[in-house]
Design an enzyme around this catalytic site. Structure first.
Site, PDB file in Angstrom:
ATOM      1  N   HIS A 144      22.552  10.906  21.416  1.00  0.00           N
ATOM      2  CA  HIS A 144      23.698  11.095  22.308  1.00  0.00           C
ATOM      3  C   HIS A 144      23.264  11.240  23.764  1.00  0.00           C
ATOM      4  O   HIS A 144      24.084  11.087  24.671  1.00  0.00           O
ATOM      5  CB  HIS A 144      24.510  12.327  21.897  1.00  0.00           C
ATOM      6  CG  HIS A 144      25.154  12.202  20.547  1.00  0.00           C
ATOM      7  ND1 HIS A 144      26.201  11.338  20.296  1.00  0.00           N
ATOM      8  CD2 HIS A 144      24.880  12.814  19.370  1.00  0.00           C
ATOM      9  CE1 HIS A 144      26.554  11.436  19.019  1.00  0.00           C
ATOM     10  NE2 HIS A 144      25.769  12.318  18.446  1.00  0.00           N
ATOM     11  N   HIS A 202      21.844  17.578  33.592  1.00  0.00           N
ATOM     12  CA  HIS A 202      22.260  18.955  33.307  1.00  0.00           C
ATOM     13  C   HIS A 202      21.032  19.785  32.958  1.00  0.00           C
ATOM     14  O   HIS A 202      20.343  19.491  31.973  1.00  0.00           O
ATOM     15  CB  HIS A 202      23.251  18.999  32.141  1.00  0.00           C
ATOM     16  CG  HIS A 202      24.563  18.372  32.441  1.00  0.00           C
ATOM     17  ND1 HIS A 202      25.478  18.010  31.463  1.00  0.00           N
ATOM     18  CD2 HIS A 202      25.147  18.040  33.630  1.00  0.00           C
ATOM     19  CE1 HIS A 202      26.547  17.487  32.034  1.00  0.00           C
ATOM     20  NE2 HIS A 202      26.368  17.492  33.346  1.00  0.00           N
TER      21      HIS A 202
END
Length: 288
Positions: free
Chosen positions: A107, A153
């Protein structure tokens, strides 16, 4: 004869007890363990908005652990538009150079930081350890409706469990700065595989070169959620201002990796669409 028969019966009964499968799953006399259910595969999902079964609009219905993806009122990402100027603490980064593990999760491309490296972000005296960082393309947060080419992130966790994520934007450029191009080039192409790398200090992701310690930095902050299932809320988001120049080839490489994720069927983006802000405020910190 009767005594010998009784001995045989007692022996067979004892053997039956010892050889019976135990509730704890221990091995019996036959040497075979209790039949166990096969490991449960995690629920499938992807980032394709056109996939009505597995895409972002369907996440909340895929599994009960994903419910907050559709029912949550404080979801991420959001559009950084209307902000409130606030007196916020400076951020203190202490990111010494460290070896890392780069994994294709299926992902995202995730970079895990060994706990022994002790890379930290301190917010108003509270220390948060950098656990991992990962990439999304295009960006998940937007600024006044503008999307950036990619977003990284940096996920931190405090001792008491609070999660603080620093988001930094990447923008296409002809400049080659830092380790992002070589990291993405080295990233495994097969989900579940990983490689070990030495990358130096991750501070370069925040525009700080030739240093492992930094203070200040303008940012916007709000309380939101993880941006992937199960979309857990209560996450402190810190969105760094500005963007880091990144070669187009590195951005293209990231999209190529995403397109090959299992279940993505060639879809080359892994960003969740922005979510309603609802009654939350986005606070803005500006220094200098």
């Amino acid at each position: 004869p009767c005594d010998r028969l009784s001995d045989v019966v007692r022996f067979l009964a004892l053997c039956a007890i010892l050889c019976a499968p135990l509730s704890t799953g221990l091995v019996g006399c036959s040497g075979d363990s209790e039949d166990a259910a096969p490991p449960t595969e995690p629920p499938a999902w992807n980032h394709d908005p056109g996939d009505a079964d597995l895409g972002p609009d369907a996440w909340g219905d895929i599994d009960e652990s994903f419910e907050q993806c559709s029912s949550g009122e404080s979801q991420s990402p959001v559009d950084i538009a209307d902000t409130v100027r606030a007196d916020l603490p400076e951020l203190e980064f202490d990111y010494p150079a460290t070896p890392v593990t780069v994994e294709n999760t299926g992902h995202t491309i995730e970079v895990s930081i060994p706990e022994s490296s002790d890379l930290t972000l301190t917010i108003d005296g509270a220390e948060h350890r950098l656990v991992q960082f990962h990439f999304h393309a295009p960006s998940e947060h937007t600024v006044d409706g503008k999307s950036y080419d990619a977003e990284v992130h940096l996920v931190h966790e405090a001792a008491e469990g609070e999660i603080a994520v620093v988001a930094a934007f990447l923008e296409r450029s002809e400049l080659v700065i830092g380790f992002v191009p070589s990291l993405l080039e080295s990233a495994p192409e097969v989900a579940g595989q990983e490689v070990e790398l030495d990358i130096g200090s991750p501070l370069i992701l925040l525009g700080v070169a030739d240093s492992t310690i930094a203070f200040g930095s303008d940012y916007d902050t709000y309380v939101g959620s993880l941006t992937t299932p199960g979309c857990t809320e209560g996450v402190r988001w810190i969105v760094s201002s500005g963007s880091m120049p990144t070669p187009s080839a590195a951005i293209d490489r990231l999209h190529e990796l995403i397109a090959d994720f299992p279940g993505y069927d060639g879809y080359e983006n892994n960003n969740r669409p922005t979510q309603p802000l609802n009654d939350r405020e986005i606070e803005r910190a500006r220094f200098g």
